[in-house]
Design a protein around this motif. Structure first.
Motif, PDB file in Angstrom:
ATOM      1  N   LEU A 137       0.844  -1.185   0.000  1.00  0.00           N
ATOM      2  CA  LEU A 137       0.000   0.000   0.000  1.00  0.00           C
ATOM      3  C   LEU A 137       0.884   1.241   0.000  1.00  0.00           C
ATOM      4  CD1 LEU A 137      -2.728   1.490   0.326  1.00  0.00           C
ATOM      5  CD2 LEU A 137      -2.474   1.201   2.813  1.00  0.00           C
ATOM      6  N   GLY A 138       0.709   2.091  -0.994  1.00  0.00           N
ATOM      7  CA  GLY A 138       1.464   3.327  -1.071  1.00  0.00           C
ATOM      8  C   GLY A 138       0.782   4.437  -0.276  1.00  0.00           C
ATOM      9  N   ILE A 139       1.576   5.223   0.456  1.00  0.00           N
ATOM     10  CA  ILE A 139       1.088   6.346   1.262  1.00  0.00           C
ATOM     11  C   ILE A 139       1.709   7.636   0.729  1.00  0.00           C
ATOM     12  CG2 ILE A 139       0.892   7.323   3.581  1.00  0.00           C
ATOM     13  CD1 ILE A 139      -0.435   4.632   3.388  1.00  0.00           C
ATOM     14  N   LYS A 140       0.886   8.670   0.586  1.00  0.00           N
ATOM     15  CA  LYS A 140       1.379   9.961   0.094  1.00  0.00           C
ATOM     16  C   LYS A 140       0.830  11.086   0.959  1.00  0.00           C
ATOM     17  CE  LYS A 140       1.294  12.960  -4.015  1.00  0.00           C
ATOM     18  NZ  LYS A 140       0.828  13.065  -5.427  1.00  0.00           N
ATOM     19  N   ILE A 141       1.685  12.091   1.225  1.00  0.00           N
ATOM     20  CA  ILE A 141       1.226  13.287   1.937  1.00  0.00           C
ATOM     21  C   ILE A 141       1.318  14.492   1.011  1.00  0.00           C
ATOM     22  CG2 ILE A 141       1.766  12.420   4.233  1.00  0.00           C
ATOM     23  CD1 ILE A 141       4.316  14.162   4.178  1.00  0.00           C
ATOM     24  N   ALA A 142       0.450  15.472   1.253  1.00  0.00           N
ATOM     25  CA  ALA A 142       0.435  16.693   0.433  1.00  0.00           C
ATOM     26  C   ALA A 142      -0.285  17.791   1.205  1.00  0.00           C
ATOM     27  CB  ALA A 142      -0.266  16.427  -0.899  1.00  0.00           C
ATOM     28  N   ASN A 143      -0.095  19.043   0.771  1.00  0.00           N
ATOM     29  CA  ASN A 143      -0.898  20.179   1.240  1.00  0.00           C
ATOM     30  C   ASN A 143      -0.898  20.349   2.751  1.00  0.00           C
ATOM     31  OD1 ASN A 143      -1.693  20.523  -1.491  1.00  0.00           O
ATOM     32  ND2 ASN A 143      -3.343  19.022  -1.188  1.00  0.00           N
ATOM     33  N   ALA A 144       0.285  20.538   3.319  1.00  0.00           N
ATOM     34  CA  ALA A 144       0.343  20.855   4.748  1.00  0.00           C
ATOM     35  C   ALA A 144      -0.335  22.204   4.981  1.00  0.00           C
ATOM     36  CB  ALA A 144       1.790  20.898   5.224  1.00  0.00           C
ATOM     37  N   SER A 145      -1.018  22.328   6.111  1.00  0.00           N
ATOM     38  CA  SER A 145      -1.853  23.513   6.336  1.00  0.00           C
ATOM     39  C   SER A 145      -1.041  24.786   6.538  1.00  0.00           C
ATOM     40  CB  SER A 145      -2.768  23.287   7.538  1.00  0.00           C
ATOM     41  OG  SER A 145      -2.000  23.022   8.709  1.00  0.00           O
ATOM     42  N   THR A 146       0.140  24.691   7.165  1.00  0.00           N
ATOM     43  CA  THR A 146       0.922  25.902   7.431  1.00  0.00           C
ATOM     44  C   THR A 146       2.351  25.821   6.938  1.00  0.00           C
ATOM     45  OG1 THR A 146       1.576  25.105   9.635  1.00  0.00           O
ATOM     46  CG2 THR A 146      -0.447  26.424   9.482  1.00  0.00           C
ATOM     47  N   ARG A 147       2.789  24.680   6.456  1.00  0.00           N
ATOM     48  CA  ARG A 147       4.167  24.523   5.982  1.00  0.00           C
ATOM     49  C   ARG A 147       4.168  23.821   4.634  1.00  0.00           C
ATOM     50  NH1 ARG A 147       7.273  28.048   8.857  1.00  0.00           N
ATOM     51  NH2 ARG A 147       6.619  27.962  11.040  1.00  0.00           N
ATOM     52  N   GLU A 148       5.329  23.797   4.015  1.00  0.00           N
ATOM     53  CA  GLU A 148       5.474  23.072   2.763  1.00  0.00           C
ATOM     54  C   GLU A 148       5.693  21.584   3.038  1.00  0.00           C
ATOM     55  OE1 GLU A 148       7.975  24.798  -0.435  1.00  0.00           O
ATOM     56  OE2 GLU A 148       8.493  26.289   1.088  1.00  0.00           O
ATOM     57  N   VAL A 149       5.323  20.756   2.062  1.00  0.00           N
ATOM     58  CA  VAL A 149       5.647  19.331   2.104  1.00  0.00           C
ATOM     59  C   VAL A 149       6.881  19.107   1.249  1.00  0.00           C
ATOM     60  CG1 VAL A 149       4.899  17.029   1.358  1.00  0.00           C
ATOM     61  CG2 VAL A 149       3.303  18.549   2.542  1.00  0.00           C
ATOM     62  N   ASN A 150       7.832  18.350   1.771  1.00  0.00           N
ATOM     63  CA  ASN A 150       9.029  18.011   1.010  1.00  0.00           C
ATOM     64  C   ASN A 150       8.648  16.989  -0.061  1.00  0.00           C
ATOM     65  OD1 ASN A 150      11.494  17.068   0.044  1.00  0.00           O
ATOM     66  ND2 ASN A 150      12.484  17.229   2.056  1.00  0.00           N
ATOM     67  N   THR A 151       8.542  17.425  -1.296  1.00  0.00           N
ATOM     68  CA  THR A 151       8.075  16.537  -2.376  1.00  0.00           C
ATOM     69  C   THR A 151       9.097  15.463  -2.741  1.00  0.00           C
ATOM     70  OG1 THR A 151       8.847  18.162  -4.005  1.00  0.00           O
ATOM     71  CG2 THR A 151       6.506  18.236  -3.357  1.00  0.00           C
ATOM     72  N   ASP A 152      10.323  15.556  -2.206  1.00  0.00           N
ATOM     73  CA  ASP A 152      11.301  14.486  -2.387  1.00  0.00           C
ATOM     74  C   ASP A 152      11.102  13.374  -1.363  1.00  0.00           C
ATOM     75  OD1 ASP A 152      12.703  15.654  -4.538  1.00  0.00           O
ATOM     76  OD2 ASP A 152      13.786  16.973  -3.144  1.00  0.00           O
ATOM     77  N   MET A 153      10.321  13.661  -0.322  1.00  0.00           N
ATOM     78  CA  MET A 153      10.130  12.682   0.744  1.00  0.00           C
ATOM     79  C   MET A 153       8.666  12.652   1.183  1.00  0.00           C
ATOM     80  SD  MET A 153      13.535  13.107   3.107  1.00  0.00           S
ATOM     81  CE  MET A 153      13.157  11.551   3.905  1.00  0.00           C
ATOM     82  N   ASN A 154       7.781  12.565   0.228  1.00  0.00           N
ATOM     83  CA  ASN A 154       6.353  12.592   0.561  1.00  0.00           C
ATOM     84  C   ASN A 154       5.639  11.282   0.259  1.00  0.00           C
ATOM     85  OD1 ASN A 154       6.454  12.798  -2.248  1.00  0.00           O
ATOM     86  ND2 ASN A 154       4.641  14.120  -2.357  1.00  0.00           N
ATOM     87  N   LYS A 155       6.390  10.239  -0.103  1.00  0.00           N
ATOM     88  CA  LYS A 155       5.768   8.955  -0.427  1.00  0.00           C
ATOM     89  C   LYS A 155       6.525   7.818   0.251  1.00  0.00           C
ATOM     90  CE  LYS A 155       4.227  10.386  -5.057  1.00  0.00           C
ATOM     91  NZ  LYS A 155       4.325  10.084  -6.510  1.00  0.00           N
ATOM     92  N   ALA A 156       5.772   6.813   0.672  1.00  0.00           N
ATOM     93  CA  ALA A 156       6.346   5.572   1.202  1.00  0.00           C
ATOM     94  C   ALA A 156       5.397   4.435   0.844  1.00  0.00           C
ATOM     95  CB  ALA A 156       6.539   5.657   2.708  1.00  0.00           C
ATOM     96  N   ILE A 157       5.928   3.242   0.806  1.00  0.00           N
ATOM     97  CA  ILE A 157       5.115   2.065   0.474  1.00  0.00           C
ATOM     98  C   ILE A 157       5.288   1.042   1.589  1.00  0.00           C
ATOM     99  CG2 ILE A 157       4.751   0.149  -1.123  1.00  0.00           C
ATOM    100  CD1 ILE A 157       5.823   1.992  -3.345  1.00  0.00           C
ATOM    101  N   ILE A 158       4.207   0.717   2.272  1.00  0.00           N
ATOM    102  CA  ILE A 158       4.264  -0.362   3.249  1.00  0.00           C
ATOM    103  C   ILE A 158       3.929  -1.674   2.545  1.00  0.00           C
ATOM    104  CG2 ILE A 158       3.593   1.206   5.111  1.00  0.00           C
ATOM    105  CD1 ILE A 158       0.868  -0.254   5.174  1.00  0.00           C
ATOM    106  N   TYR A 159       4.577  -2.746   2.984  1.00  0.00           N
ATOM    107  CA  TYR A 159       4.267  -4.053   2.405  1.00  0.00           C
ATOM    108  C   TYR A 159       4.431  -5.122   3.483  1.00  0.00           C
ATOM    109  CZ  TYR A 159       9.324  -4.962   2.078  1.00  0.00           C
ATOM    110  OH  TYR A 159      10.654  -5.150   2.374  1.00  0.00           O
TER     111      TYR A 159
END
Length: 343
Positions: free
Chosen positions: A154-176
């Motif tokens: 299952l891939g997990i992604k974060i985006a659109n932090a409410s008050t800060r930027e999201v590091n788009t180089d480190m915004n995805k991980a995959i659990i297995y």
């Protein structure tokens, strides 16, 4: 690698003041440029892959019938500790490519959206001087069997932090995880026998099996008849199961009492033989002739043993039967019938 000046200031302060436990909340490298970006620390692992069975985050929610894992979210930096939220979503877009590249096993499958829940937002707040949140994928236990023998991802992604930027180089991980290993971890090794589901296996007159309300079974009679009881049980492939029960009697004459566990469907038109006798009393072999009251496994003088395994998952039938000249004046009483996985 860019070193943030504030990190040097913090380190110097810690040395000068001798403050015990002074934490480096700012992470070096790509995460610190700028230092206040929000990121998934697991994204730093090779290809962002997280073997969740290798960690200690697994929790079973019995009420919701889910297995829950924890994926941390950090916000770097050492100031302005205001609470924020970040959008969370499933993103399985890279799983197929990782399978092709050999980074994930060939039998890996992406979890179907119907088989897990994932909160749409996560809160990141100050905790022990660290800005941290936790994403909790919840896998539905009832769905696991459909992935039997597979690696689920299952891939997990974060985006659109409410008050800060999201590091788009480190915004995805995959659990297995190995589905078999997960089922092993969450399945209690309890007795699988249901005392309300015994059915009479009638092979002739003379012997009678009676299932009592307390779960005990009494086999009486003889006259060279035979009878038994049977129930279906679901087993998993290549797992060991143990059969046992307590048997008590006054001593039988020219008699046998046998236990089978096999995949063949029992028929009252023929003697059951699938898998062969597992454990048994047999007066001709020397056990069951004198009064007895013990575990059948400790008395058994026939059969292949009370540990069984099957190469494929599915339904098996546990069958007990007895017959012969006489089961004894008090018959054979069977209690504490137990069939459970042991590995």
């Amino acid at each position: 690698m860019k070193i943030n000046a504030s990190l040097l200031t913090l380190s110097a302060a810690c040395l000068l003041l001798g403050v015990a436990g002074c934490k480096q909340e700012h992470m070096n490298g790509v995460k610190s440029n700028p230092s206040v970006k929000v990121y998934l620390p697991d994204a730093e692992k090779p290809d962002g892959l997280v073997d969740v069975m290798a960690g200690s985050t697994l929790k079973v929610d019995s009420a919701a019938s889910t297995v829950n894992f924890s994926i941390p979210v950090y916000r770097a930096g050492e100031s302005n500790f205001e609470t924020l939220t970040v959008d969370v979503s499933a993103d399985n877009s890279t799983i197929a490519g990782l399978i092709t590249a050999g980074k994930l096993p060939a039998n890996t499958v992406a979890l179907d959206p119907a088989d897990f829940t994932l909160a749409a937002k996560d809160t990141v707040s100050k905790n022990n001087n660290i800005m941290k949140g936790t994403i909790t994928p919840k896998i539905k236990i009832a769905s696991l069997e459909k992935y039997a023998g597979k690696i689920a991802a299952l891939g997990i992604k974060i985006a659109n932090a409410s008050t800060r930027e999201v590091n788009t180089d480190m915004n995805k991980a995959i659990i297995y995880f190995s589905v078999e290993d997960l089922i092993d971890a969450i399945t209690p090794k309890t007795n699988m026998i249901d005392n309300t589901k015994w059915q009479i296996y009638h092979r002739g007159d003379g012997v009678t099996f009676t299932v009592n309300a307390d779960g005990s079974v009494l086999a009486t009679g003889g006259n060279w008849g035979q009878q038994g009881i049977v129930q279906a049980v679901e087993v998993r492939a290549n797992k060991k199961y143990k059969i046992d029960m307590n048997v008590a009697g006054s001593g039988a004459t020219d008699c046998w009492f046998e236990v089978y566990v096999g995949k063949g469907v029992p028929s009252e038109s023929s003697d059951y033989a699938d898998g062969g006798t597992r454990i048994a009393l047999n007066t001709w072999n020397g056990c069951g002739k004198s009064p007895f009251n013990a575990l059948l496994s400790s008395m058994s003088c026939a059969g292949s043993g009370n540990i069984v395994t099957f190469p494929t998952a599915g339904t098996v039938y546990m069958l007990m039967r007895s017959g012969g000249s006489s089961l004894g004046t008090s018959g054979i009483k069977i209690t504490n019938i137990d069939f459970r996985r042991v590995n």
